[in-house]
Design an enzyme around this catalytic site. Structure first.
Site, short mmCIF file in Angstrom:
data_model
loop_
_atom_site.label_atom_id
_atom_site.label_comp_id
_atom_site.label_asym_id
_atom_site.label_seq_id
_atom_site.Cartn_x
_atom_site.Cartn_y
_atom_site.Cartn_z
N GLY A 4 0.80 -1.22 0.00
CA GLY A 4 0.00 0.00 0.00
C GLY A 4 0.83 1.27 0.00
CG LEU B 121 -0.70 1.66 -3.95
CD1 LEU B 121 -1.80 1.22 -4.92
CD2 LEU B 121 0.30 0.53 -3.73
CD GLU C 57 4.58 9.32 -9.01
OE1 GLU C 57 4.82 8.89 -7.85
OE2 GLU C 57 4.46 10.52 -9.27
CG HIS D 268 3.44 0.72 -5.40
ND1 HIS D 268 3.64 1.74 -4.50
CD2 HIS D 268 3.97 -0.39 -4.83
CE1 HIS D 268 4.25 1.26 -3.42
NE2 HIS D 268 4.46 -0.02 -3.60
N GLY E 152 9.07 -4.80 -8.27
CA GLY E 152 10.03 -3.76 -8.65
C GLY E 152 11.46 -4.23 -8.46
CE LYS F 124 12.37 1.39 -3.51
NZ LYS F 124 12.67 0.93 -2.12
CG ASP F 125 12.03 -3.93 -2.62
OD1 ASP F 125 12.66 -3.55 -1.62
OD2 ASP F 125 10.98 -3.38 -2.99
NE ARG G 96 10.37 0.91 5.63
CZ ARG G 96 10.18 -0.34 5.20
NH1 ARG G 96 10.51 -0.68 3.97
NH2 ARG G 96 9.64 -1.25 6.00
#
Ligand code: PAF
Length: 282
Positions: free
Chosen positions: A31, A33, A35, A37, A147, A149-150, A187
């Site tokens: 959640g 959310l 850009e 996501h 994503g 990023k993770d 975050r």
């Protein structure tokens, strides 16, 4: 676009779509959310007839001293974003719907999870693997979108899907950044104005490292130390890790002689942020 809160409602809806011969994509999220996501939803909408977005802050992937209680939540904002991007269903369960009393089965992994975020977040990947397995079982999607990023999470999920013969496609999507380079993250909302500015050391050091790679540096220690040096110029930043690992095994390597992931985790004040780059497309 519908919001449902129970496993049964998701199953009913997906069964109806399946009867009509429709394909289903899943975008798992916690959640709040943004850009990043939205890009996953866009990709799923473009590749599937229907898109389900799960919106669940998963308690199992937070350690005891982490930010479970304060993690940002805003279902109205999320619903508007999912609707605007053409998603069809939000699954927004309570923790008790996902973890009934006596819940005691877990999905864990003995490789890929020991390095990088696994070192500073020892329970994290067990929680991720368990909740993602549950979401896959509940929705039974044709494809799921995550994503880059993770990056470690993506590698772990791909490995789990392969190990456990899960019948779906895993799609990794590019990192989405703010105009000044900061990787989008729920975050980021924790950052004060001063910290938001300080947080730019993450993307700057990623750029520095990736430029060194493109200019031919293959000595990982040299790349890491240049990146660390840059991050340490920012007094609000505290390095958790700056590492270069084999993109397949997530084990540190001394030389860039294979596809690699350069990943960083840095505290800006109390907020832990991550960023990364791959040395080649994987
Ligand atoms: O990447 C996230 O937001 C979470 O780890 C995920 C995959 C939704 C599981 O809770």
């Amino acid at each position: 676009m519908k919001i449902v809160t129970t496993v049964q409602e998701v199953r009913q809806q997906v069964a109806e779509w399946r009867k009509q011969g429709l394909t289903v994509g899943l975008v798992p999220t916690m959640g709040y959310l943004h850009e990043g996501h939205a890009s996953l939803i866009d990709r799923s909408v473009s590749e599937n007839d229907r898109t389900v977005v799960s919106d669940f802050v998963n308690p199992m992937q937070f350690g005891p001293t982490e930010d479970l209680q304060t993690y940002p939540r805003d279902i109205d904002h999320d619903a508007a974003l999912v609707e605007a991007h053409g998603g069809d269903l939000i699954f927004h369960p309570e923790p008790s719907e996902m973890y009934h009393e006596g819940f005691s089965s877990f999905v864990d992994m003995t490789v890929l999870t020991q390095e990088l975020c696994g070192l500073s977040r020892p329970v994290h990947f067990r929680g991720v693997c368990t909740v993602v397995t549950k979401l896959f079982n509940i929705v039974q999607p044709d494809a799921a979108y995550f994503g880059k990023k993770d990056a470690q999470q993506l590698a772990v999920i791909r490995h789990m899907v392969d190990d456990l013969n899960m019948n779906l496609r895993i799609v990794g999507c590019p990192i989405v950044r703010e105009a000044d380079g900061l990787a989008k993250s729920s975050r980021n909302t924790y950052l004060s104005a001063e910290e938001r500015q300080a947080a730019l050391v993450l993307s700057q050091s990623i750029r520095l490292g990736s430029d060194m790679v493109h200019n031919g540096t293959t000595d990982c220690a040299a790349i890491i130390s240049a990146m660390q040096e840059h991050i340490n110029t920012q007094p609000l930043a505290k390095i958790d890790y700056v590492k270069i690992v084999d993109a397949a095994t997530m084990q540190p390597i001394p030389t860039l002689d294979r596809p690699a992931l350069c990943a960083i985790a840095v505290y800006i004040g109390k907020t832990r942020l991550i960023d990364n780059f791959f040395t080649e497309d994987v």
